[in-house]
Design a protein around this motif. Structure first.
Motif, PDB file in Angstrom:
ATOM      1  N   UNK A  95       0.819  -1.215   0.000  1.00 33.70           N
ATOM      2  CA  UNK A  95       0.000   0.000   0.000  1.00 33.70           C
ATOM      3  C   UNK A  95       0.849   1.260   0.000  1.00 33.70           C
ATOM      4  N   UNK A  96       2.005   1.236   0.671  1.00 37.99           N
ATOM      5  CA  UNK A  96       2.822   2.451   0.723  1.00 37.99           C
ATOM      6  C   UNK A  96       3.722   2.607  -0.498  1.00 37.99           C
ATOM      7  N   UNK A  97       4.385   1.546  -0.904  1.00 38.84           N
ATOM      8  CA  UNK A  97       5.315   1.637  -2.025  1.00 38.84           C
ATOM      9  C   UNK A  97       4.614   1.363  -3.357  1.00 38.84           C
ATOM     10  N   UNK A  98       3.820   0.298  -3.378  1.00 38.77           N
ATOM     11  CA  UNK A  98       3.179  -0.104  -4.627  1.00 38.77           C
ATOM     12  C   UNK A  98       1.931   0.684  -4.979  1.00 38.77           C
ATOM     13  N   UNK A  99       1.410   1.431  -4.024  1.00 40.96           N
ATOM     14  CA  UNK A  99       0.222   2.235  -4.305  1.00 40.96           C
ATOM     15  C   UNK A  99      -1.084   1.459  -4.270  1.00 40.96           C
ATOM     16  N   UNK A 100      -1.070   0.219  -3.739  1.00 36.69           N
ATOM     17  CA  UNK A 100      -2.314  -0.541  -3.623  1.00 36.69           C
ATOM     18  C   UNK A 100      -3.219   0.112  -2.589  1.00 36.69           C
ATOM     19  N   UNK A 101      -4.515   0.022  -2.831  1.00 38.68           N
ATOM     20  CA  UNK A 101      -5.492   0.617  -1.924  1.00 38.68           C
ATOM     21  C   UNK A 101      -6.025  -0.461  -0.975  1.00 38.68           C
ATOM     22  N   UNK A 102      -6.012  -0.160   0.325  1.00 35.27           N
ATOM     23  CA  UNK A 102      -6.566  -1.069   1.316  1.00 35.27           C
ATOM     24  C   UNK A 102      -7.988  -0.624   1.639  1.00 35.27           C
ATOM     25  N   UNK A 103      -8.904  -1.574   1.599  1.00 35.30           N
ATOM     26  CA  UNK A 103     -10.291  -1.255   1.927  1.00 35.30           C
ATOM     27  C   UNK A 103     -10.467  -1.229   3.438  1.00 35.30           C
ATOM     28  N   UNK A 104     -11.650  -0.857   3.870  1.00 39.39           N
ATOM     29  CA  UNK A 104     -11.951  -0.840   5.301  1.00 39.39           C
ATOM     30  C   UNK A 104     -11.830  -2.248   5.879  1.00 39.39           C
ATOM     31  N   UNK A 105     -12.277  -3.242   5.123  1.00 41.07           N
ATOM     32  CA  UNK A 105     -12.193  -4.632   5.581  1.00 41.07           C
ATOM     33  C   UNK A 105     -10.726  -5.048   5.730  1.00 41.07           C
ATOM     34  N   UNK A 106      -9.867  -4.640   4.792  1.00 40.67           N
ATOM     35  CA  UNK A 106      -8.442  -4.952   4.895  1.00 40.67           C
ATOM     36  C   UNK A 106      -7.821  -4.316   6.130  1.00 40.67           C
ATOM     37  N   UNK A 107      -8.142  -3.054   6.370  1.00 36.67           N
ATOM     38  CA  UNK A 107      -7.605  -2.360   7.552  1.00 36.67           C
ATOM     39  C   UNK A 107      -8.112  -3.002   8.834  1.00 36.67           C
ATOM     40  N   UNK A 108      -9.372  -3.392   8.856  1.00 34.03           N
ATOM     41  CA  UNK A 108      -9.935  -4.059  10.023  1.00 34.03           C
ATOM     42  C   UNK A 108      -9.236  -5.405  10.259  1.00 34.03           C
TER      43      UNK A 108
END
Length: 157
Positions: A95-108
């Motif tokens: 998410x930080x280097x590659x620019x992938x987006x984390x959803x709310x479910x991923x963060x949870x």
């Protein structure tokens, strides 16, 4: 059994290589054989391919070596937790280097994993402290033993 980590790696690496070879042939197939790297024309290409293959081999060796050391010195639950930590680091880097987006479910899910790892570490720490205290209590003689030994030594004089 195996007497050292290097024995383990010596016997396991060939089977790992041969078990992956059919997948490489099926998945890569003709794409790999028709790639320009199989018709290496320049010394720079040969050096580049050698460096890439050597780097991958060293990473695979290091991973196998560290997994064996981890399993031989800790429990399987610690090994599982290290795998979860590796996944968390991978997701964070993606998410930080590659620019992938984390959803709310991923963060949870990341928060739940981190909470579980923290809870396990805390409980393991408490268990270690309790075991250490119990061991110290076993080493210290109880009061009755001290009184009996003192009275028997006074009677001998």
């Amino acid at each position: 059994g195996l007497s050292s980590t290097m024995d383990f790696v010596y016997f396991v690496q060939p089977s790992m290589c041969f078990s992956m070879l059919p997948f490489a042939v099926v998945i890569e197939g003709s794409d790999a054989s028709l790639s320009p790297y199989f018709g290496l024309a320049e010394g720079q290409q040969i050096l580049y391919v050698f460096i890439v293959i050597t780097t991958g081999a060293c990473l695979a060796f290091g991973l196998t070596f560290s997994e064996y050391l981890l399993l031989s010195n800790t429990s399987s639950i610690t090994f599982s937790i290290c795998g979860i930590i590796k996944e968390i680091v991978t997701l964070t880097l993606a998410s930080t280097i590659g620019g992938d987006q984390l959803s709310v479910v991923n963060c949870l899910g990341l928060l739940i994993c981190l909470s579980g790892i923290s809870l396990h570490s805390y409980l393991k720490y408490k268990k270690t402290v309790a075991e250490r205290m119990a061991k110290e209590q076993q080493l210290l003689p109880d009061e009755e033993t001290l009184i009996n030994s003192a009275s028997s030594s006074n009677g001998d004089i």
